[in-house]
Structures are given as structure tokens and as C-alpha cells.
Design an enzyme around this catalytic site. Structure first.
Site, short mmCIF file in Angstrom:
data_model
loop_
_atom_site.label_atom_id
_atom_site.label_comp_id
_atom_site.label_asym_id
_atom_site.label_seq_id
_atom_site.Cartn_x
_atom_site.Cartn_y
_atom_site.Cartn_z
N ASP A 285 10.06 -34.16 75.15
CA ASP A 285 8.98 -33.30 74.43
C ASP A 285 8.32 -33.46 74.22
O ASP A 285 7.63 -35.16 74.55
CB ASP A 285 10.62 -34.44 73.45
CG ASP A 285 10.68 -33.49 71.28
OD1 ASP A 285 11.38 -32.76 71.36
OD2 ASP A 285 9.71 -33.90 70.98
N HIS B 198 6.69 -35.19 70.98
CA HIS B 198 6.93 -35.86 70.38
C HIS B 198 7.60 -37.67 71.10
O HIS B 198 8.46 -36.79 71.66
CB HIS B 198 7.58 -35.97 68.85
CG HIS B 198 7.25 -34.76 67.89
ND1 HIS B 198 7.56 -33.80 68.26
CD2 HIS B 198 5.63 -35.05 67.34
CE1 HIS B 198 6.61 -32.69 67.88
NE2 HIS B 198 5.78 -33.43 67.19
N HIS C 247 13.82 -40.01 68.00
CA HIS C 247 13.39 -40.32 66.93
C HIS C 247 14.16 -41.49 66.02
O HIS C 247 14.01 -42.46 65.61
CB HIS C 247 12.57 -39.80 66.15
CG HIS C 247 11.74 -38.73 66.45
ND1 HIS C 247 10.60 -39.08 67.42
CD2 HIS C 247 11.33 -37.56 66.48
CE1 HIS C 247 9.51 -38.07 67.73
NE2 HIS C 247 10.57 -37.15 66.90
N ASP D 157 9.05 -28.31 72.40
CA ASP D 157 8.54 -27.77 71.36
C ASP D 157 6.67 -28.27 72.35
O ASP D 157 5.81 -28.24 71.55
CB ASP D 157 8.26 -28.79 69.71
CG ASP D 157 9.02 -30.49 71.12
OD1 ASP D 157 9.16 -30.73 71.76
OD2 ASP D 157 9.20 -31.04 69.74
ZN ZN Z 1 9.55 -33.03 69.32
#
Ligand code: ZN
Length: 351
Positions: free
Chosen positions: A198, A200, A163, A287
């Protein structure tokens, strides 16, 4: 398989902000030190190969990707916060938007709002050190696949990185481990593909390479209309300028299960083959697993083995870099299942 791991990452531990019986609050600080220890223990039990500390490639690979002002802030934020407010953790209170201010700010809260985009990335006394060595862990993995392309290497990074953009950090991330490792490989003359799996979207990695054609970025993730990081990760983000066509997003709906996930992965792998990279970096987040406190996908441990096998069929020099995965009771088994699947298809382990 060789693993790089920096044991003192535990000095950076957002668990110290947890509140008893407040699962909703604690979700924002789910990136706990115990995660690294759990994965490390699972790797030892699975006996997948040697584990060693990373080498030190210094600051320059980091400076080649991140803005100088943000690096200075990450190094000084804790001490300045302590001096100004007496608090032992630096977190922003406000954010500079529309457009971001170009003025110089003397207060730590003024500075944090320029470079941090959320409230889930606390800076403690040891955060810079942990983030620095997390980068070194990823660059060590890149250097090993550059030197010995037949090897598969796993970087057990903590904190994660995907991120973090060139001049913005957030989402439990401070420095973009994968982007720094990929950029380092480009400097060695390689074409690099990054596959981010991931839950996200890897907004930081996308942004860093958005205008470049020497790094292909692909991300399979939860649809940002429902999920963090919300403002990035849509299917129509294809890159910009010379980077047009070198960015591919595959947003998936909440609750996605293995069949739809594996179909999407197969489409992403076609793009990687077409790019003909010299090496592959996988941003591995588990995740996407069922019951993760930050996610909604329903992948199981055998599904992670299948995902590893599918990626292993590329037969590329591969560095796997750890990103997210926050359900502690399944974290270790998901990561080792993925790695075992990857090694089986690369014919390193018998299937
Ligand atoms: Zn994540």
C-alpha cells in the site's frame, strides 16, 4: 484463483460524510463503499475465477490480536454516540497522549480518544458488522491457502485493516485483517511473510508483530516524513527483542515511478526468500497508482502487472488482501492487472 467477498460491506460507507465541491475534505473519507463494488465488477469482467462469500471463523481470531476494550468500543460506539449526542456517526474530538490515560471513561468521546488515532475512521451503525466480515474474508483466504497451498486466493476486504494496531484504530481501518489472518496461519504451525505494498506504511501490522520472529513484515511505502501515517514506517525500524530483524521498511520519496519502485520490491523479495516462509500475505494497496487522491506515486496499470509478476516469482502459497486504492476510475484495472501478473508468474495463467 478464488476470491472471497462480502457484498454487504456497502452498509459501511464514509461517502455519507462527503461535502459537495470539497475535494480536500472528501479525501479524509475516500474509503467509500463503491470501491468494493468497482473491484468486484472488474474481477467478474476479467474472469479470474470463482467469487464466494467468506466463511465465519467467529470472534476468537480477532480477540487473539486485538484488545478486548477496543473491540467493545467498536461494537458500541455508534449506539453510545447516538444516545449521548444524537449524532449518527462516532468520531473522536480529542486524543489521549503523553502517556495514554489508563483511567476509565464513561463518555463516548473520552473512550474514542483512547483507542482512535485520527479523524478519518467514522463508526456508523453497520461499521462493526462490515469490519467483522472483512476479517472473515481475510481469514477465509488464509484457511484456503493452508488447505490448498497450490491455490492463490484474493480477499476483497472492505474496510481495509493495515493501519489498525492491537489497541488503536485509524486510517480508514478498524480491525487488522492481514494481521488476524497471519496470526491464524501461525496458529496452524506456519511461518508467514507479510508484504505490504500500500502507498501508506502498514503501521498497525508492524506494531502487532514488532516483537515476534514467526511473522516477517515488510512494507514499501511513501516516506513518512512527507506522508500519513507520519510517525511510523522509517527504515531504521527493524523490530524489537525476539522480533529484531523481522521488520523491514522501504520508504520511498514522493512522486516515485516504476523503475525505483521495482528495484525496491526486488530488495524486499530477497528478504522474503531468505526467511523461507510457508505462505505469503500481500497487503495490496493500489493507492500507489498515478493520480490517487491520497498519494503521489506514479505507477500505471502495466506497472501493477509487473509488480504482480515479480511477487509471483516467489512461487509461494499466496493470499492477497485488499487495502487502499482511492482513484475510482483506475481502481478495478489496477487490481486485476496485479492479480493477473501474479497468476501468470505462478504459471496459473498463460503469460
Ligand atoms: Zn493506503
Amino acid at each position: 484463483m478464488h476470491t472471497f467477498y462480502y457484498p454487504d460491506h456497502t452498509q459501511h460507507d464514509p461517502a455519507r460524510l462527503h461535502r459537495p465541491d470539497d475535494a480536500h475534505w472528501n479525501k479524509y473519507y475516500a474509503e467509500v463503499a463503491q470501491r468494493g463494488q468497482i473491484i468486484h465488477n472488474a474481477l467478474q469482467t476479467a474472469d479470474l475465477g470463482p467469487i464466494s462469500p467468506p466463511g465465519d471463523f467467529g470472534l476468537s481470531p480477532i480477540q487473539d490480536v486485538h484488545a478486548h476494550q477496543m473491540l467493545t468500543l467498536l461494537q458500541n460506539a455508534h449506539d453510545q454516540m447516538k444516545l449521548e449526542t444524537g449524532r449518527d456517526v462516532a468520531l473522536p474530538e480529542t486524543f489521549s497522549l503523553r502517556p495514554r490515560s489508563k483511567r476509565h471513561f464513561y463518555s463516548i468521546l473520552g473512550q474514542l480518544g483512547l483507542y482512535c488515532f485520527d479523524t478519518s475512521s467514522p463508526i456508523f451503525a453497520q461499521t462493526w458488522e462490515a469490519a467483522y466480515w472483512s476479517v472473515q474474508t481475510a481469514v477465509s483466504a488464509a484457511a484456503l491457502i493452508a488447505a490448498e497451498p497450490e491455490k492463490t486466493v484474493y480477499a476483497l476486504c472492505r474496510p481495509p485493516g493495515h493501519h489498525a494496531a492491537a489497541d488503536q484504530f485509524g486510517g480508514f481501518c478498524y480491525l487488522n485483517n492481514v494481521a488476524i489472518a497471519a496470526n491464524w496461519l501461525v496458529q496452524q504451525g506456519q511461518r508467514v511473510a507479510i508484504l505490504d505494498i500500500d502507498y501508506h506504511h502498514g503501521n498497525g501490522t508492524q506494531e502487532i508483530f514488532y516483537g515476534r520472529s514467526d511473522v516477517l513484515f515488510l512494507s514499501i511505502h511513501a516516506d513518512p516524513r512527507y506522508e500519513y501515517p507520519y510517525y511510523w514506517g522509517f527504515a531504521d525500524e527493524y523490530g524489537d527483542g525476539p522480533g529484531l530483524g523481522f521488520n523491514h521498511n522501504y520508504p520511498l520519496p514522493p512522486g516515485t515511478q516504476a523503475p525505483a519502485y521495482l528495484d525496491t520490491l526486488a530488495r524486499a523479495l530477497i528478504q522474503i526468500r531468505a526467511f523461507v516462509p510457508d505462505s505469503l500475505i500481500v497487503s495490496l494497496g493500489v493507492d500507489t497508482g498515478e493520480g490517487d487522491p491520497t498519494g503521489t506515486f506514479q505507477l500505471t496499470t502495466p506497472d501493477f502487472a509487473q509488480i504482480g509478476q515479480a511477487i509471483g516469482q516467489l512461487h509461494l502459497p499466496t493470499a492477497v488482501v485488499q487495502e487502499g486504492g482511492y482513484r475510482l476510475d483506475t481502481l478495478g484495472q489496477h487490481v486485476t492487472a496485479f492479480l493477473t501478473g501474479l497468476l501468470q508468474r505462478q504459471n496459473v495463467l498463460p503469460s
